[in-house]
Design an enzyme around this catalytic site. Structure first.
Site, PDB file in Angstrom:
ATOM      1  N   GLY A 109      -4.883  -1.955   5.032  1.00  0.00           N
ATOM      2  CA  GLY A 109      -4.038  -3.070   4.566  1.00  0.00           C
ATOM      3  C   GLY A 109      -4.645  -4.431   4.839  1.00  0.00           C
ATOM      4  O   GLY A 109      -4.703  -5.296   3.957  1.00  0.00           O
ATOM      5  N   ARG A 110      -5.139  -4.637   6.047  1.00  0.00           N
ATOM      6  CA  ARG A 110      -5.654  -5.968   6.408  1.00  0.00           C
ATOM      7  C   ARG A 110      -7.089  -6.201   5.913  1.00  0.00           C
ATOM      8  O   ARG A 110      -7.689  -7.227   6.225  1.00  0.00           O
ATOM      9  CB  ARG A 110      -5.534  -6.187   7.921  1.00  0.00           C
ATOM     10  CG  ARG A 110      -6.181  -5.118   8.771  1.00  0.00           C
ATOM     11  CD  ARG A 110      -5.744  -5.198  10.234  1.00  0.00           C
ATOM     12  NE  ARG A 110      -6.230  -4.086  11.015  1.00  0.00           N
ATOM     13  CZ  ARG A 110      -5.621  -2.912  11.119  1.00  0.00           C
ATOM     14  NH1 ARG A 110      -4.490  -2.703  10.460  1.00  0.00           N
ATOM     15  NH2 ARG A 110      -6.123  -1.942  11.862  1.00  0.00           N
ATOM     16  N   HIS A 129      -4.440 -33.326  17.740  1.00  0.00           N
ATOM     17  CA  HIS A 129      -3.293 -34.124  18.181  1.00  0.00           C
ATOM     18  C   HIS A 129      -2.178 -33.231  18.699  1.00  0.00           C
ATOM     19  O   HIS A 129      -1.026 -33.655  18.772  1.00  0.00           O
ATOM     20  CB  HIS A 129      -2.804 -35.004  17.028  1.00  0.00           C
ATOM     21  CG  HIS A 129      -3.863 -35.964  16.597  1.00  0.00           C
ATOM     22  ND1 HIS A 129      -4.007 -37.218  17.152  1.00  0.00           N
ATOM     23  CD2 HIS A 129      -4.881 -35.822  15.709  1.00  0.00           C
ATOM     24  CE1 HIS A 129      -5.041 -37.818  16.596  1.00  0.00           C
ATOM     25  NE2 HIS A 129      -5.594 -36.989  15.720  1.00  0.00           N
ATOM     26  N   GLU A 144      10.590  -4.548   4.507  1.00  0.00           N
ATOM     27  CA  GLU A 144      10.686  -5.939   4.065  1.00  0.00           C
ATOM     28  C   GLU A 144      10.387  -6.050   2.568  1.00  0.00           C
ATOM     29  O   GLU A 144      11.121  -6.681   1.799  1.00  0.00           O
ATOM     30  CB  GLU A 144       9.682  -6.824   4.829  1.00  0.00           C
ATOM     31  CG  GLU A 144       9.968  -6.982   6.306  1.00  0.00           C
ATOM     32  CD  GLU A 144       9.361  -5.890   7.172  1.00  0.00           C
ATOM     33  OE1 GLU A 144       9.057  -4.791   6.660  1.00  0.00           O
ATOM     34  OE2 GLU A 144       9.202  -6.146   8.378  1.00  0.00           O
ATOM     35  N   LYS A 150       9.507  -0.429  14.231  1.00  0.00           N
ATOM     36  CA  LYS A 150      10.080  -0.069  12.918  1.00  0.00           C
ATOM     37  C   LYS A 150      11.092   1.061  13.091  1.00  0.00           C
ATOM     38  O   LYS A 150      12.175   1.033  12.509  1.00  0.00           O
ATOM     39  CB  LYS A 150       8.977   0.420  11.961  1.00  0.00           C
ATOM     40  CG  LYS A 150       8.018  -0.637  11.467  1.00  0.00           C
ATOM     41  CD  LYS A 150       7.075  -0.016  10.435  1.00  0.00           C
ATOM     42  CE  LYS A 150       5.887  -0.895  10.151  1.00  0.00           C
ATOM     43  NZ  LYS A 150       4.866  -0.259   9.312  1.00  0.00           N
ATOM     44  N   LYS A 192       0.843  -1.195   0.000  1.00  0.00           N
ATOM     45  CA  LYS A 192       0.000   0.000   0.000  1.00  0.00           C
ATOM     46  C   LYS A 192       0.881   1.250   0.000  1.00  0.00           C
ATOM     47  O   LYS A 192       0.696   2.154  -0.796  1.00  0.00           O
ATOM     48  CB  LYS A 192      -0.905  -0.050   1.233  1.00  0.00           C
ATOM     49  CG  LYS A 192      -1.839   1.113   1.359  1.00  0.00           C
ATOM     50  CD  LYS A 192      -2.801   0.931   2.514  1.00  0.00           C
ATOM     51  CE  LYS A 192      -3.498   2.245   2.807  1.00  0.00           C
ATOM     52  NZ  LYS A 192      -4.470   2.151   3.886  1.00  0.00           N
ATOM     53  N   GLU A 235      -4.382  -6.797  14.994  1.00  0.00           N
ATOM     54  CA  GLU A 235      -3.895  -5.486  14.578  1.00  0.00           C
ATOM     55  C   GLU A 235      -5.024  -4.455  14.665  1.00  0.00           C
ATOM     56  O   GLU A 235      -4.781  -3.261  14.823  1.00  0.00           O
ATOM     57  CB  GLU A 235      -3.341  -5.548  13.133  1.00  0.00           C
ATOM     58  CG  GLU A 235      -2.425  -4.379  12.796  1.00  0.00           C
ATOM     59  CD  GLU A 235      -1.634  -4.557  11.498  1.00  0.00           C
ATOM     60  OE1 GLU A 235      -0.420  -4.780  11.556  1.00  0.00           O
ATOM     61  OE2 GLU A 235      -2.255  -4.472  10.425  1.00  0.00           O
TER      62      GLU A 235
HETATM   63  O1  F6P Z   1       3.341  -2.800   9.737  1.00  0.00           O
HETATM   64  C1  F6P Z   1       2.021  -3.170   9.641  1.00  0.00           C
HETATM   65  C2  F6P Z   1       1.470  -2.902   8.281  1.00  0.00           C
HETATM   66  O2  F6P Z   1       1.343  -1.528   8.067  1.00  0.00           O
HETATM   67  C3  F6P Z   1       0.161  -3.614   8.054  1.00  0.00           C
HETATM   68  O3  F6P Z   1      -0.920  -2.933   8.566  1.00  0.00           O
HETATM   69  C4  F6P Z   1       0.149  -3.769   6.578  1.00  0.00           C
HETATM   70  O4  F6P Z   1      -0.757  -4.754   6.183  1.00  0.00           O
HETATM   71  C5  F6P Z   1       1.587  -4.145   6.325  1.00  0.00           C
HETATM   72  O5  F6P Z   1       2.316  -3.409   7.270  1.00  0.00           O
HETATM   73  C6  F6P Z   1       2.104  -3.894   4.954  1.00  0.00           C
HETATM   74  O6  F6P Z   1       2.046  -2.556   4.577  1.00  0.00           O
HETATM   75  P1  F6P Z   1       2.222  -2.116   3.073  1.00  0.00           P
HETATM   76  O7  F6P Z   1       1.139  -2.740   2.275  1.00  0.00           O
HETATM   77  O8  F6P Z   1       2.138  -0.623   3.069  1.00  0.00           O
HETATM   78  O9  F6P Z   1       3.579  -2.584   2.605  1.00  0.00           O
END
Ligand code: F6P
Length: 539
Positions: free
Chosen positions: A266-267, A383, A211, A503, A205, A352
């Site tokens: 995002g979620r 199990h 990452e 972060k 987003k 979250e």
């Molecule tokens: O760090 C949490 C978060 O902001 C989530 O809410 C989101 O889904 C994820 O990181 C990824 O964010 P982006 O889509 O901006 O890379």
């Protein structure tokens, strides 16, 4: 409004004293119609919540609490595009993403459906072009591998749905997911792929997430190692993002940007452009059916009266256990191997959203908010951790999700799966007594170990078959449950400030690990020692 200060909450507290003494056996004995009374069929789901520690009065009082907290109005505010995500000053309109009707959804007075449909059409064209091989890689080879690079909502949603609906996917396409910044993830997911046949879908987003940006850069290096020419990026990378500027800076062709908007959390984004990998893997028809399923539950949630409203009922039951019984966790147990990432998806979705400790006025909460969500598919969980759910000292409300018909022709394994599905819920609710064990001639000294107290609550969600529609309805069911609980707890469910501090600190520590900055003096003693130890032993 602090819910615990309301007279409705006080009444529930009084009522709780009676209920907590009652066993589910008593509740079933008292009311022979209980199973019917507490079951609802809607949106392709049959939900039986009779094995919960409630009676008619409990539900009535819970609905009164919801009314008092103005839930109906709050639902309308979300659907009307009001800026209910106040701390980020944004509307929350994921419901618009799956609107397949001609209804309008307004943001600042402008209908967003035109944009939504434009992007969906663009996704459909692109998806068709990959599937019919008219879109080709830089060396004119067809695309056979898709690698979605994203994290959190930009990974878990597509991953979970892809796994859940794998049965419907195009088998000649391989879809992989890379999320972790740990290089292992990228290396293991790409080592058997041919760059000439691989398309990277960079899902972010913000297009700033450490990452995702790291993995995207690695992907570029990996691709160019074979294809050499930087122009190849245009043919092997697409982006799903709200950040046009950052995407173009990365070198992705503006034509290959699939946009979404800041009113999509995002979620809650999987039916936005974030679902592109899914659309390609499943085909546009299945993606449409998935959206239809979501929409069915959205309509139900918006229109059904509270006592027939599934997300509201699940939310109120959750509150009942969380705030009255003091339960700390909630298990989601899909009895379907395809749905093995469903609990992980709602770990993010729920934790979250509702893992907050200040209310909407910024005051510290004096009561519990969101629970810990966890779970694994059945029967594997049986199990592993079911021992604790059956006989441990903790009360863990469980949702069992199962299907009447399998996607596979052999009925026997499915009947076994579902026999376990029903049996576990029965065992949790009714247990096994001393007397029953004696009647079975159990050795006297081991009877205490074999007793099952029962009275452990569960909700059963049963559907006909794992179809795209059913999955859409199920996901929306949980999404709206989370929203309702946020209202009941008077918290903001659509921001996530709790992920920021880590972060920030990581970006301060990174140059210390790279030795481009000295270890800061103002770290605490433990962190300083640990960084020091790391640097000394680093190869
Ligand atoms: O760090 C949490 C978060 O902001 C989530 O809410 C989101 O889904 C994820 O990181 C990824 O964010 P982006 O889509 O901006 O890379």
């Amino acid at each position: 409004m602090n819910p615990t200060k309301l007279k409705e909450w006080e009444t529930l507290q009084e009522h709780f004293k009676e209920i907590k003494e009652l066993h589910l056996k008593d509740l079933f004995n008292q009311d022979k119609q209980r199973a019917d009374l507490f079951s609802i069929e809607s949106c392709g789901l049959f939900v039986d919540y009779s094995k919960n520690r409630v009676n008619e009065r409990t539900m009535k009082l819970l609905f009164e609490l919801a009314e008092r907290l103005d839930l109906r109005n709050e639902i309308a505010r979300m659907f009307n595009g009001e800026k209910i995500n106040r701390t980020e000053d944004r509307p929350v309109l994921h419901v618009a993403l799956r609107n397949c009707s001609d209804r309008q959804y307004l943001v600042d007075g402008i209908d967003v459906m035109e944009d939504v449909n434009r992007v969906i059409t663009k996704m459909e064209r692109f998806s068709d072009a990959i599937r019919d091989q008219s879109f080709r890689g830089f060396t004119n080879k067809p695309i056979k591998n898709l690698v979605n690079i994203g994290i959190g909502g930009s990974d878990l949603g597509p991953l979970m749905v892809y796994e859940s609906l794998k049965h419907y996917s195009l088998k000649s396409l391989r879809l992989r997911f890379v999320s972790n910044v740990d290089a292992t993830h990228f290396i293991e997911q790409t080592m058997d792929l041919d760059p000439e046949e691989t398309l990277f879908i960079i899902a972010s987003k913000t297009f700033t997430t450490q990452e995702t940006m790291t993995n995207a850069q690695n992907a570029k290096v990996w691709l160019l190692k074979k294809l050499k020419d930087p122009n190849a990026v245009k043919k092997h990378f697409v982006a799903l993002s709200t950040n046009y500027e950052k995407v173009t800076l990365f070198g992705i062709d503006p034509d290959n940007i699939f946009e979404f908007w800041d009113w999509v959390g995002g979620r809650y984004s999987l039916t936005s452009a974030i679902g592109l990998s899914l659309m390609i893997a499943l085909g546009k028809e299945h993606f449409y059916r998935l959206r239809k399923g979501f929409q069915m539950m959205d309509d139900h949630f918006e229109k059904e009266p509270l006592p027939r409203n599934l997300p509201v009922i699940l939310a109120l039951l959750g509150l009942w256990y969380n705030n009255f019984f003091g339960c700390e966790t909630h298990a989601i147990l899909p009895y379907d191997q395809y749905m093995h990432r469903f609990p992980a998806y709602f770990q993010q979705g729920d934790m979250e959203s509702n893992g907050k400790s200040v209310d909407r006025d910024g005051e510290a909460l004096t009561y519990q908010s969101g629970p810990i969500i966890w779970g694994e598919p059945g029967t594997n969980g049986q199990h592993a951790f079911f021992q604790l759910i059956h006989q441990g000292t903790k009360l863990i409300p469980c949702d069992f999700i199962g299907f009447i018909n399998s996607l596979h022709p052999d009925k026997d394994p499915h009947q076994k799966l579902m026999a376990n599905f029903f049996a576990q819920q029965e065992a949790l609710a009714f247990g096994k007594t001393n007397e029953q064990l004696k009647a079975e001639n159990t050795r006297e000294d081991i009877i205490p170990f074999k007793v099952f107290s029962g009275n452990r609550p569960s909700t059963c969600v049963l559907a006909n078959k794992l179809t795209p529609e059913t999955l859409g309805s199920l996901i929306a069911l949980y999404e709206h449950k989370i929203f309702v609980q946020g209202i009941l707890w008077n918290i903001y469910s659509f921001d996530q400030w709790g992920v920021e501090l880590g972060k920030q600190l990581a970006s301060r520590i990174l140059p210390e690990l790279k030795k481009t900055s000295p270890i800061a003096e103002d770290h605490d003693g433990s962190t300083k020692n640990l960084i020091d130890y790391f640097l000394k032993h680093q190869e």
